[in-house]
Each structure stands twice: as C-alpha cells, then as structure tokens.
Design an enzyme around this catalytic site. Structure first.
Site, short mmCIF file in Angstrom:
data_model
loop_
_atom_site.label_atom_id
_atom_site.label_comp_id
_atom_site.label_asym_id
_atom_site.label_seq_id
_atom_site.Cartn_x
_atom_site.Cartn_y
_atom_site.Cartn_z
N ALA A 1 -6.64 19.51 -4.42
CA ALA A 1 -6.35 19.84 -3.02
C ALA A 1 -6.13 21.33 -2.80
O ALA A 1 -6.26 21.83 -1.69
CB ALA A 1 -5.12 19.07 -2.55
N GLY A 6 -5.27 -4.58 -2.64
CA GLY A 6 -4.33 -4.34 -3.73
C GLY A 6 -3.70 -2.96 -3.63
O GLY A 6 -4.25 -2.07 -2.97
N GLY A 15 -0.44 -9.56 -3.05
CA GLY A 15 -0.44 -8.49 -2.05
C GLY A 15 -1.82 -8.23 -1.46
O GLY A 15 -2.05 -7.19 -0.86
N ASP A 21 -9.96 -10.05 9.97
CA ASP A 21 -9.83 -8.81 9.18
C ASP A 21 -11.22 -8.22 8.89
O ASP A 21 -11.44 -7.02 9.05
CB ASP A 21 -9.09 -9.14 7.87
CG ASP A 21 -9.00 -7.95 6.95
OD1 ASP A 21 -8.18 -7.06 7.21
OD2 ASP A 21 -9.76 -7.90 5.97
N GLU A 24 -3.38 -10.45 4.41
CA GLU A 24 -2.73 -9.85 5.57
C GLU A 24 -1.40 -10.56 5.84
O GLU A 24 -1.18 -11.69 5.38
CB GLU A 24 -3.62 -10.02 6.81
CG GLU A 24 -4.92 -9.26 6.72
CD GLU A 24 -4.71 -7.78 6.49
OE1 GLU A 24 -4.11 -7.12 7.32
OE2 GLU A 24 -5.15 -7.29 5.43
N VAL A 80 0.84 -1.21 0.00
CA VAL A 80 0.00 0.00 0.00
C VAL A 80 0.87 1.26 0.00
O VAL A 80 0.56 2.24 -0.69
CB VAL A 80 -0.97 -0.02 1.20
CG1 VAL A 80 -1.86 1.22 1.18
CG2 VAL A 80 -1.83 -1.28 1.18
N LYS A 100 -13.05 -4.58 10.16
CA LYS A 100 -13.71 -3.62 9.27
C LYS A 100 -15.19 -3.43 9.67
O LYS A 100 -15.70 -2.31 9.67
CB LYS A 100 -13.60 -4.11 7.82
CG LYS A 100 -12.15 -4.12 7.32
CD LYS A 100 -12.03 -4.90 6.02
CE LYS A 100 -10.60 -4.93 5.51
NZ LYS A 100 -10.39 -5.90 4.43
N1 HSE Z 1 -6.32 -8.60 3.49
C1 HSE Z 1 -7.28 -7.62 3.17
C2 HSE Z 1 -8.29 -8.23 2.20
C3 HSE Z 1 -6.61 -6.43 2.55
O1 HSE Z 1 -7.99 -9.28 1.63
O2 HSE Z 1 -9.35 -7.69 2.02
C4 HSE Z 1 -7.50 -5.23 2.47
O3 HSE Z 1 -7.91 -4.79 3.72
#
Ligand code: HSE
Length: 436
Positions: free
Chosen positions: A33, A302, A187, A201, A190, A14, A205
């Site tokens: 901006a 991503g 990528g 995860d 986690e 990221v 969220k």
């Molecule tokens: N590991 C998380 C996913 C990355 O796969 O959604 C984004 O938060």
C-alpha cells in the site's frame, strides 16, 4: 508516514477475518500500500470480541455512528450487512468525506446507485469487491482486467451456501436442513438463510455483476429469482444420467432485445469446468468478445476468503488517497454519465433449453400426447427417458428440450398438466450449455 486509520463496523465473521488478516500481514500490506494500515476504532455488538481477536490499542464502541463520525478514521469498513442501518451509516461516512469499503451485496444491489452518486459528489471511493463471490477478485476483473471487451454474458455459482448444500446432498446423501445448519455454523450463510436457498443473495450479486458487465444501472427488482429448495435427489440423479449437473446459477446475458438477469437451478453439461465447482467454492464464467471465455474460481464465503477481498479494497483505497477523484476507476466500470438504458427482459422473454420431469399414466399413447403438445408449441425434444413405474400404473418421464422462449414453454406445461394422463406438478429446470 503515519499509518492510515481504519474505522471498522462489525466484528462478526468477516469483520473478525479482516482484523486478523490486517494484523497478520501488516508488514506485507504496508509494502504493497505504501503506508501502514491499522484498525483505529471498531464498533461491535459484543465488545469482548475485540479481545478474542487480539485487537489491542483499538478504540471500541457499541455505537457505529461514533466510528462514522470520528475525525481520525479516514476509511470506514462496513461489515455489518443488511440494508439498514448500513445504508444510513455508509451515506453518513460519505457525507463526512470518508472512503468506504463494504462487503454488503444487499446494500450495493439495492442502494448502490444512490451511494455511488453521493460518493461521486464528495470525491470519495466506495469499494465493494467482497460483495460478490467472496475472495474471488471478479469485480476487479470485470471493471479493469476485461475493460477492452464487449462482455456477452456472465454465468456464476455465486452463493457458497447453496453450492455447499447441493454438493453435500449429491455426494453424501445428506438432508437439506442438516447441511444448512453446518453452513450457518461455518459462517457461510446469511443472517436469514432463506436469502441463500431462495436465491436472493445470488440475485444481489448478479445484479452487481450485470451492471459492471453491461454498464446498466443496478436493477435488483428486475432480477428473476428462483431457489434450490424444490430440487429433489431424483432430479440430481436423472440429470447425471443424462450427462448434466444441477447448479444454482446466476446468468446475465446481453441480447438484441435487452439484458437477461436471472438466478435459478440450472442443468449444465457435466464436462464444463464450472459444473465441477463443489462445496462452498464459487466460480464465475465470463464470455467476452476479444478474450473469449475466462473462468474465475475460489472460496465464495468464509472469514478469511472474504477478508482477502475486503483488505485488497482497503489497500486500493489507500493507494488512491492521493489520486485525483476525476481519474479513478468508475464505481460501476462505466463512466456514470455513460450508463445504458437497455432494458432487463422479463423471464417470459428469455430463451433456454429445459429439463422436464412429470408423473404420467403408464399406458400406450401418453408419451405421444405429451410430445404432440410440445411439437405443437414448436418445442423440439432432445432426449427422453422413462423411469421405472412408481407403482403399476404410473411412470416418471424425463425430457430435455431444445431452446424455446419461456412463454411458449409455460403454455405447453399448462396444457400437459391439464391432461388426464399426467399427475401433479411438472418440474422444470432451465439448461445452459455455457459454450460460445
Ligand atoms: N451467504 C453467502 C454465501 C456469503 O453463502 O455465498 C458470501 O456472500
């Protein structure tokens, strides 16, 4: 006017995406901006990464504290992830009077209340759009776009890795481990991929979404969390046969008794748009009283999709640099002194429909025994199918039930398991119609 100087913590997936987008779209970003934005200092474990990314004219260090304490950096962008040292660094940045942008859902879900309180006291912004659903601007939608509404519920596919795995297993018959490895290489996953597959995860969220939707403190520990690792190919097939898709869903709902907060595999009618969200894509469906249902869809993980949200936050922070701290959008959508103490319900108190799969003796009267237990517990059956016997004596029974409180279902499942005519575990997957 001088460009705003950014201190970047982390040049991984990221962090790299953020640096790339800031450089590539620099002109357009400055027009939006009102000022140029440049990475002035970056901390990374491997400093050669800066060169790979084409980050020139940037002060580099392996020590993130140096960035946080640097007097020139006005905005700190935390893209290290994890609980520590991210928490300490963010609190230090706030203490130093710097605005913070973070993509760290674990940090916000567990320590957000502490962080926002510190930010409030210092009059700085902590922005976290990238923490939920990658590039989808769902936090902005809940906090600002839907602020006229009373939100009734939010349901989302909010882990890209999990959705990618379920999709590849269903469409291509690939093995779980093989798809997970690919998600790591791309990528998406986690650092600890059990966070993805065991729902942690998504629970981070969902905890954030629930606070924004209902104006409650962040309560990650109260979130019921169940992963996808026990879902079999048969469950996916049987669900499809009955007109459903299995998705790993986060659901938070306001009820008269409290807030439901739960992450688990879920059967969804296949004709719902969200049931057809595949691969690494995320989607969040929000039901609100005035607008009705709204659906937000996009890449949930991503480098550049997540960077899109990080950079949007940086632009927002730069726009607010001159605004009065008292008149900014509150971190958790509701004014800090107006949070509600409505409780989060234990999973035993939620009501849903269920998919049940069990192995039973293939002989007369067995189905009657099972249905009598369900009937005795007040559980009404919507559909039953029996699959070809596994062997001469055993058959698989799949049932869909109407809505029932989880506590009653647990008791019924224990009784069915205790029957001589049933064998092994009973698979239970919750169902959501996701209608009004
Ligand atoms: N590991 C998380 C996913 C990355 O796969 O959604 C984004 O938060």
């Amino acid at each position: 006017m001088e460009p705003v100087k950014i201190g970047l913590l982390g040049l991984g997936t990221v962090g790299g995406g953020t640096a790339t987008v800031l450089m590539r779209n620099a002109e357009e970003i400055a027009r939006r901006a009102g000022r140029g934005i440049r990475v002035d200092m970056a901390a990374a474990r491997e400093l050669e990464r800066a060169q790979e990314l084409g980050l020139t004219d940037v002060r580099l260090t392996e020590n993130a504290e140096e960035v946080v304490n640097d007097p020139d950096c006005e905005v700190i962008v935390e893209l290290i992830g994890g609980y520590e040292p991210a928490r300490t660094l963010v609190l230090q940045a706030i203490e130093n009077g710097k605005h913070v942008v973070t993509a760290n859902k674990a940090l916000i879900a567990l320590h957000g209340d502490e962080i926002f309180k510190a930010a409030q006291a210092k009059g700085v912004v902590v922005a976290f759009e990238a923490a939920v659903a990658g590039g989808i601007p769902i936090i902005k939608a809940l906090r600002e776009g839907l602020s006229a509404n009373e939100i009734q519920w939010v349901a989302g596919i909010i882990n890209g890795t999990g959705n990618f795995i379920l999709t590849e297993m269903r469409d291509k018959g690939r093995d779980f481990d093989d798809v997970l490895k690919e998600a790591q290489e791309l990528g998406y996953a986690e650092a600890d991929p059990t966070f993805d597959v065991e729902g942690i995860d998504a629970a981070h969220k969902l905890t954030i979404l629930a606070s924004l939707a209902f104006g409650i403190p962040l309560q990650f520990d109260a979130c019921y969390t169940e992963g996808i690792s026990k879902i079999t190919r048969e469950d996916v097939e049987y669900a499809e046969e009955l007109g459903y898709r299995i998705k790993h869903l986060g659901v938070t709902r306001r009820t008269k008794k409290g807030i439901e907060l739960r992450v688990h595999p879920t059967l969804i009618p296949e004709n719902r748009l969200i049931a057809n969200v595949d691969g690494v894509m995320n989607a969040v469906l929000v039901m609100a009283d005035a607008v009705g249902p709204t659906l937000y869809y996009g890449a949930g993980a991503g480098a550049e999709p997540t960077a899109s949200a990080v950079v949007a936050d940086i632009i927002d922070v730069v726009r607010t640099l001159t605004s009065d701290p008292e008149n900014r959008v509150p971190h958790l959508a509701f004014q800090p002194d107006s949070l509600s103490d409505i409780p989060v319900l234990p999973i035993e108190d939620i009501k849903t429909s269920y998919y049940l799969r069990m192995l039973a003796a293939d002989k007369a009267g067995v189905l009657a025994e099972v249905t009598s237990i369900l009937g005795g517990a007040g559980i009404s059956i919507e559909a039953v199918i029996q699959k070809d016997p596994k062997n001469e004596k055993q058959a698989e029974i799949i049932m869909l039930t109407h809505k029932v409180r989880e506590k009653q279902m647990n008791t019924a499942i224990d009784k069915i398991k205790a029957l001589d005519a049933t064998f092994g575990n009973i698979t239970r997957i919750r169902m959501e119609s996701l209608g009004r």
